[in-house]
Every structure is written in structure tokens, then in C-alpha cells.
Design a protein around this motif. Sequence first.
Motif, mmCIF file in Angstrom:
data_model
loop_
_atom_site.group_PDB
_atom_site.id
_atom_site.type_symbol
_atom_site.label_atom_id
_atom_site.label_comp_id
_atom_site.label_asym_id
_atom_site.label_seq_id
_atom_site.Cartn_x
_atom_site.Cartn_y
_atom_site.Cartn_z
ATOM 1 N N MET A 1 0.841 -1.161 0.000
ATOM 2 C CA MET A 1 0.000 0.000 0.000
ATOM 3 C C MET A 1 0.901 1.244 0.000
ATOM 4 S SD MET A 1 -2.874 1.325 2.729
ATOM 5 C CE MET A 1 -2.750 -0.185 3.571
ATOM 6 N N ILE A 2 0.469 2.239 -0.733
ATOM 7 C CA ILE A 2 1.216 3.494 -0.861
ATOM 8 C C ILE A 2 0.265 4.651 -0.575
ATOM 9 C CG2 ILE A 2 2.408 5.034 -2.474
ATOM 10 C CD1 ILE A 2 3.160 2.507 -4.057
ATOM 11 N N TRP A 3 0.730 5.613 0.192
ATOM 12 C CA TRP A 3 0.005 6.871 0.357
ATOM 13 C C TRP A 3 0.743 7.923 -0.458
ATOM 14 C CZ3 TRP A 3 -4.640 7.900 2.280
ATOM 15 C CH2 TRP A 3 -5.230 6.952 3.111
ATOM 16 N N LEU A 4 0.066 8.510 -1.422
ATOM 17 C CA LEU A 4 0.641 9.547 -2.271
ATOM 18 C C LEU A 4 0.039 10.879 -1.859
ATOM 19 C CD1 LEU A 4 2.316 10.353 -4.770
ATOM 20 C CD2 LEU A 4 0.221 10.040 -6.097
ATOM 21 N N LEU A 5 0.874 11.808 -1.421
ATOM 22 C CA LEU A 5 0.412 13.137 -1.028
ATOM 23 C C LEU A 5 0.660 14.100 -2.177
ATOM 24 C CD1 LEU A 5 1.838 13.256 2.596
ATOM 25 C CD2 LEU A 5 -0.384 12.428 1.811
ATOM 26 N N TYR A 6 -0.333 14.948 -2.446
ATOM 27 C CA TYR A 6 -0.199 15.914 -3.534
ATOM 28 C C TYR A 6 -0.869 17.227 -3.137
ATOM 29 C CZ TYR A 6 -4.850 14.046 -4.678
ATOM 30 O OH TYR A 6 -6.147 13.628 -4.620
ATOM 31 N N PRO A 7 -0.407 18.358 -3.708
ATOM 32 C CA PRO A 7 -0.924 19.677 -3.325
ATOM 33 C C PRO A 7 -2.410 19.842 -3.652
ATOM 34 C CG PRO A 7 1.076 19.885 -4.622
ATOM 35 C CD PRO A 7 0.669 18.459 -4.679
ATOM 36 N N GLN A 13 1.398 24.475 -7.074
ATOM 37 C CA GLN A 13 1.858 23.213 -7.662
ATOM 38 C C GLN A 13 0.713 22.205 -7.781
ATOM 39 O OE1 GLN A 13 3.203 24.409 -4.757
ATOM 40 N NE2 GLN A 13 5.072 25.326 -5.492
ATOM 41 N N TYR A 14 -0.517 22.680 -7.816
ATOM 42 C CA TYR A 14 -1.716 21.848 -7.837
ATOM 43 C C TYR A 14 -1.652 20.772 -8.919
ATOM 44 C CZ TYR A 14 -6.601 20.613 -8.726
ATOM 45 O OH TYR A 14 -7.768 19.925 -8.932
ATOM 46 N N ILE A 15 -2.099 19.573 -8.558
ATOM 47 C CA ILE A 15 -2.176 18.450 -9.489
ATOM 48 C C ILE A 15 -3.631 17.992 -9.530
ATOM 49 C CG2 ILE A 15 -1.464 16.070 -9.925
ATOM 50 C CD1 ILE A 15 1.100 16.709 -8.381
ATOM 51 N N GLU A 16 -4.152 17.802 -10.717
ATOM 52 C CA GLU A 16 -5.525 17.309 -10.869
ATOM 53 C C GLU A 16 -5.630 15.894 -10.300
ATOM 54 O OE1 GLU A 16 -8.324 18.560 -12.145
ATOM 55 O OE2 GLU A 16 -7.512 20.485 -12.781
ATOM 56 N N PRO A 17 -6.670 15.591 -9.520
ATOM 57 C CA PRO A 17 -6.858 14.230 -9.024
ATOM 58 C C PRO A 17 -6.940 13.199 -10.157
ATOM 59 C CG PRO A 17 -8.259 15.735 -7.820
ATOM 60 C CD PRO A 17 -7.645 16.519 -8.948
ATOM 61 N N ILE A 32 -7.631 3.355 -3.840
ATOM 62 C CA ILE A 32 -8.484 2.839 -2.772
ATOM 63 C C ILE A 32 -9.347 3.953 -2.184
ATOM 64 C CG2 ILE A 32 -8.548 1.609 -0.566
ATOM 65 C CD1 ILE A 32 -7.414 -0.029 -2.929
ATOM 66 N N THR A 33 -8.709 5.061 -1.785
ATOM 67 C CA THR A 33 -9.444 6.171 -1.191
ATOM 68 C C THR A 33 -8.644 7.462 -1.320
ATOM 69 O OG1 THR A 33 -10.658 6.881 0.771
ATOM 70 C CG2 THR A 33 -8.530 5.890 1.154
ATOM 71 N N THR A 34 -9.327 8.579 -1.124
ATOM 72 C CA THR A 34 -8.690 9.896 -1.121
ATOM 73 C C THR A 34 -9.081 10.594 0.181
ATOM 74 O OG1 THR A 34 -8.851 10.033 -3.518
ATOM 75 C CG2 THR A 34 -8.466 12.088 -2.358
ATOM 76 N N VAL A 35 -8.115 11.263 0.807
ATOM 77 C CA VAL A 35 -8.374 11.978 2.055
ATOM 78 C C VAL A 35 -7.699 13.342 2.023
ATOM 79 C CG1 VAL A 35 -8.617 9.910 3.468
ATOM 80 C CG2 VAL A 35 -6.377 10.950 3.187
ATOM 81 N N ASP A 42 -3.704 16.844 -0.141
ATOM 82 C CA ASP A 42 -4.620 15.712 -0.216
ATOM 83 C C ASP A 42 -3.771 14.447 -0.300
ATOM 84 O OD1 ASP A 42 -6.945 17.255 -0.254
ATOM 85 O OD2 ASP A 42 -6.910 17.442 -2.432
ATOM 86 N N GLY A 43 -4.368 13.325 0.007
ATOM 87 C CA GLY A 43 -3.646 12.060 -0.081
ATOM 88 C C GLY A 43 -4.480 11.014 -0.784
ATOM 89 N N ALA A 44 -3.826 10.199 -1.559
ATOM 90 C CA ALA A 44 -4.493 9.092 -2.246
ATOM 91 C C ALA A 44 -3.864 7.791 -1.780
ATOM 92 C CB ALA A 44 -4.348 9.240 -3.753
ATOM 93 N N GLN A 45 -4.693 6.850 -1.374
ATOM 94 C CA GLN A 45 -4.215 5.535 -0.983
ATOM 95 C C GLN A 45 -4.241 4.661 -2.224
ATOM 96 O OE1 GLN A 45 -6.688 3.461 1.797
ATOM 97 N NE2 GLN A 45 -5.074 2.043 2.351
ATOM 98 N N LEU A 46 -3.082 4.107 -2.565
ATOM 99 C CA LEU A 46 -2.932 3.264 -3.745
ATOM 100 C C LEU A 46 -2.420 1.902 -3.310
ATOM 101 C CD1 LEU A 46 -1.024 5.898 -5.911
ATOM 102 C CD2 LEU A 46 -3.490 5.508 -5.843
ATOM 103 N N ALA A 47 -2.815 0.875 -4.027
ATOM 104 C CA ALA A 47 -2.374 -0.474 -3.671
ATOM 105 C C ALA A 47 -2.269 -1.337 -4.916
ATOM 106 C CB ALA A 47 -3.347 -1.108 -2.683
#
Length: 56
Positions: A1-7, A13-17, A32-35, A42-47
Amino acid sequence: MIWLLYPHLRCPQYIEPADVLEAAQAAGLRHITTVKVATDWDGAQLANPFAYQARR
């Protein structure tokens, strides 16, 4: 599992979801989810999709 944090949207430095999700799919990962992790982040959980299914 990876948590990717983005602006977040307000950051220069905004990145489109959608770009995050597209890159995850290209890397063979499943979203998996976004928080919201902070005011400007923001963070995206990837697996790995196979590892995620095995845990169910």
C-alpha cells in the motif's frame, strides 16, 4: 500500500486528481481512497490490485 500526497487546489503546484489516478493505473496500482491530510494537501491511498483482493 502506498500513500501519495499531492498539493490541494489552492497551491501553485496543484495536481488534478484525475492525473493522479491516471498515473496510478499506468503504474499498475489501484486507487483505494482519497483523504484531506492538511490544509494544502490531499492524499491518495494506492495499492497493488492483487494484494488488495487477497486481503478480502
